[in-house]
Design a protein around this motif. Structure first.
Motif, PDB file in Angstrom:
ATOM      1  N   MET A   1       0.848  -1.189   0.000  1.00 42.55           N
ATOM      2  CA  MET A   1       0.000   0.000   0.000  1.00 42.55           C
ATOM      3  C   MET A   1       0.880   1.235   0.000  1.00 42.55           C
ATOM      4  SD  MET A   1      -3.064   0.777   2.567  1.00 42.55           S
ATOM      5  CE  MET A   1      -3.272   2.353   3.283  1.00 42.55           C
ATOM      6  N   ASP A   2       0.558   2.187  -0.851  1.00 43.21           N
ATOM      7  CA  ASP A   2       1.314   3.424  -0.952  1.00 43.21           C
ATOM      8  C   ASP A   2       0.925   4.355   0.186  1.00 43.21           C
ATOM      9  OD1 ASP A   2       2.669   5.712  -1.683  1.00 43.21           O
ATOM     10  OD2 ASP A   2       1.795   5.840  -3.680  1.00 43.21           O
ATOM     11  N   THR A   3       1.897   4.774   0.969  1.00 48.25           N
ATOM     12  CA  THR A   3       1.614   5.669   2.094  1.00 48.25           C
ATOM     13  C   THR A   3       2.164   7.070   1.866  1.00 48.25           C
ATOM     14  OG1 THR A   3       3.618   4.934   3.229  1.00 48.25           O
ATOM     15  CG2 THR A   3       1.560   3.777   3.756  1.00 48.25           C
ATOM     16  N   THR A   4       2.501   7.408   0.614  1.00 51.75           N
ATOM     17  CA  THR A   4       2.982   8.742   0.280  1.00 51.75           C
ATOM     18  C   THR A   4       1.896   9.763   0.573  1.00 51.75           C
ATOM     19  OG1 THR A   4       4.267   7.789  -1.519  1.00 51.75           O
ATOM     20  CG2 THR A   4       3.963  10.165  -1.560  1.00 51.75           C
ATOM     21  N   PRO A   5       2.239  10.861   1.247  1.00 52.39           N
ATOM     22  CA  PRO A   5       1.216  11.895   1.494  1.00 52.39           C
ATOM     23  C   PRO A   5       0.620  12.408   0.183  1.00 52.39           C
ATOM     24  CG  PRO A   5       3.216  12.355   2.727  1.00 52.39           C
ATOM     25  CD  PRO A   5       3.524  11.212   1.788  1.00 52.39           C
ATOM     26  N   ALA A   6      -0.682  12.531   0.162  1.00 55.05           N
ATOM     27  CA  ALA A   6      -1.378  12.947  -1.056  1.00 55.05           C
ATOM     28  C   ALA A   6      -1.434  14.465  -1.138  1.00 55.05           C
ATOM     29  CB  ALA A   6      -2.770  12.341  -1.093  1.00 55.05           C
ATOM     30  N   ILE A   7      -0.332  15.074  -1.507  1.00 62.67           N
ATOM     31  CA  ILE A   7      -0.283  16.512  -1.701  1.00 62.67           C
ATOM     32  C   ILE A   7       0.093  16.781  -3.158  1.00 62.67           C
ATOM     33  CG2 ILE A   7       0.240  17.041   0.707  1.00 62.67           C
ATOM     34  CD1 ILE A   7       3.171  17.325  -0.104  1.00 62.67           C
ATOM     35  N   LEU A   8      -0.074  18.007  -3.604  1.00 62.74           N
ATOM     36  CA  LEU A   8       0.181  18.312  -5.008  1.00 62.74           C
ATOM     37  C   LEU A   8       1.586  17.956  -5.456  1.00 62.74           C
ATOM     38  CD1 LEU A   8      -1.677  21.664  -5.772  1.00 62.74           C
ATOM     39  CD2 LEU A   8      -2.225  19.372  -6.551  1.00 62.74           C
ATOM     40  N   THR A   9       2.570  18.211  -4.639  1.00 51.85           N
ATOM     41  CA  THR A   9       3.945  17.881  -5.016  1.00 51.85           C
ATOM     42  C   THR A   9       4.069  16.403  -5.334  1.00 51.85           C
ATOM     43  OG1 THR A   9       4.807  19.647  -3.615  1.00 51.85           O
ATOM     44  CG2 THR A   9       6.345  17.919  -4.242  1.00 51.85           C
ATOM     45  N   HIS A  10       3.524  15.577  -4.472  1.00 54.48           N
ATOM     46  CA  HIS A  10       3.606  14.136  -4.696  1.00 54.48           C
ATOM     47  C   HIS A  10       2.710  13.693  -5.851  1.00 54.48           C
ATOM     48  CE1 HIS A  10       5.176  14.098  -0.445  1.00 54.48           C
ATOM     49  NE2 HIS A  10       6.156  13.644  -1.187  1.00 54.48           N
ATOM     50  N   LEU A  11       1.578  14.356  -6.038  1.00 54.47           N
ATOM     51  CA  LEU A  11       0.719  14.041  -7.175  1.00 54.47           C
ATOM     52  C   LEU A  11       1.464  14.313  -8.470  1.00 54.47           C
ATOM     53  CD1 LEU A  11      -1.968  13.197  -8.441  1.00 54.47           C
ATOM     54  CD2 LEU A  11      -2.740  15.564  -8.181  1.00 54.47           C
ATOM     55  N   PHE A  12       2.132  15.445  -8.559  1.00 58.71           N
ATOM     56  CA  PHE A  12       2.898  15.765  -9.754  1.00 58.71           C
ATOM     57  C   PHE A  12       4.015  14.753  -9.970  1.00 58.71           C
ATOM     58  CE2 PHE A  12       0.331  19.362 -10.102  1.00 58.71           C
ATOM     59  CZ  PHE A  12       0.642  20.100 -11.235  1.00 58.71           C
ATOM     60  N   ASP A  13       4.660  14.324  -8.888  1.00 59.68           N
ATOM     61  CA  ASP A  13       5.660  13.261  -9.001  1.00 59.68           C
ATOM     62  C   ASP A  13       5.039  11.995  -9.580  1.00 59.68           C
ATOM     63  OD1 ASP A  13       7.725  14.819  -7.915  1.00 59.68           O
ATOM     64  OD2 ASP A  13       7.429  14.031  -5.878  1.00 59.68           O
ATOM     65  N   GLN A  14       3.872  11.605  -9.071  1.00 58.13           N
ATOM     66  CA  GLN A  14       3.187  10.408  -9.550  1.00 58.13           C
ATOM     67  C   GLN A  14       2.818  10.516 -11.027  1.00 58.13           C
ATOM     68  OE1 GLN A  14       2.357   7.360  -8.099  1.00 58.13           O
ATOM     69  NE2 GLN A  14       3.823   8.042  -6.570  1.00 58.13           N
ATOM     70  N   LEU A  15       2.517  11.736 -11.457  1.00 53.34           N
ATOM     71  CA  LEU A  15       2.147  11.968 -12.854  1.00 53.34           C
ATOM     72  C   LEU A  15       3.367  12.107 -13.761  1.00 53.34           C
ATOM     73  CD1 LEU A  15      -0.790  14.468 -12.277  1.00 53.34           C
ATOM     74  CD2 LEU A  15      -0.984  12.094 -13.102  1.00 53.34           C
ATOM     75  N   GLY A  16       4.566  12.090 -13.164  1.00 51.71           N
ATOM     76  CA  GLY A  16       5.783  12.223 -13.953  1.00 51.71           C
ATOM     77  C   GLY A  16       6.059  13.649 -14.381  1.00 51.71           C
ATOM     78  N   LEU A  17       5.512  14.597 -13.631  1.00 51.28           N
ATOM     79  CA  LEU A  17       5.694  16.020 -13.937  1.00 51.28           C
ATOM     80  C   LEU A  17       6.674  16.648 -12.952  1.00 51.28           C
ATOM     81  CD1 LEU A  17       1.934  16.914 -14.442  1.00 51.28           C
ATOM     82  CD2 LEU A  17       3.640  16.517 -16.232  1.00 51.28           C
ATOM     83  N   LYS A  18       7.286  17.736 -13.364  1.00 52.71           N
ATOM     84  CA  LYS A  18       8.165  18.470 -12.456  1.00 52.71           C
ATOM     85  C   LYS A  18       7.321  18.993 -11.306  1.00 52.71           C
ATOM     86  CE  LYS A  18      11.480  19.505 -15.993  1.00 52.71           C
ATOM     87  NZ  LYS A  18      12.225  20.521 -16.728  1.00 52.71           N
ATOM     88  N   SER A  19       7.872  18.953 -10.091  1.00 49.09           N
ATOM     89  CA  SER A  19       7.014  19.160  -8.923  1.00 49.09           C
ATOM     90  C   SER A  19       7.478  20.226  -7.943  1.00 49.09           C
ATOM     91  CB  SER A  19       6.854  17.826  -8.186  1.00 49.09           C
ATOM     92  OG  SER A  19       8.125  17.345  -7.781  1.00 49.09           O
TER      93      SER A  19
END
Length: 79
Positions: A1-19
Motif C-alpha cells: 500500500m502506498d503511504t505517500t502523502p497525497a499533496i500536489l507535489t507528490h501528485l505531480f511526481d506520480q504523474l511524472g511532472l516536475k514538482s
C-alpha cells in the motif's frame, strides 16, 4: 500500500511532472479546464496520466484529495 502523502507535489511526481512549487504554479497558469471537461479528460494529459487521475477520482483513492485540489486550481479564474 502506498503511504505517500497525497499533496500536489507528490501528485505531480506520480504523474511524472516536475514538482517544485514554481513548476506546479507554472503548470496551473498554463493549463485550464472548461466546465464541461472532467480533469482526466483534458487533452494535455498522457494516456497513463489520464488513467491514474480517473482511478484516483472514481475509487476515492489516496490521491483523490490532491486530484480534487488540482481540478479546482485548473478551473479557478477560468474565463
Amino acid at each position: 500500500m502506498d503511504t505517500t502523502p497525497a499533496i500536489l507535489t507528490h501528485l505531480f511526481d506520480q504523474l511524472g511532472l516536475k514538482s517544485s512549487d514554481k513548476e506546479i504554479e507554472g503548470f496551473i497558469e498554463s493549463h485550464r479546464l472548461d466546465d464541461n471537461i472532467r480533469l482526466y479528460q483534458a487533452d494535455f494529459w498522457t494516456l497513463s496520466q489520464k488513467h491514474f487521475l480517473q482511478e484516483a477520482l472514481e475509487e476515492d483513492a489516496l490521491w483523490s484529495v490532491a486530484t480534487d485540489c488540482l481540478d479546482t486550481l485548473l478551473r479557478k479564474n477560468h474565463a
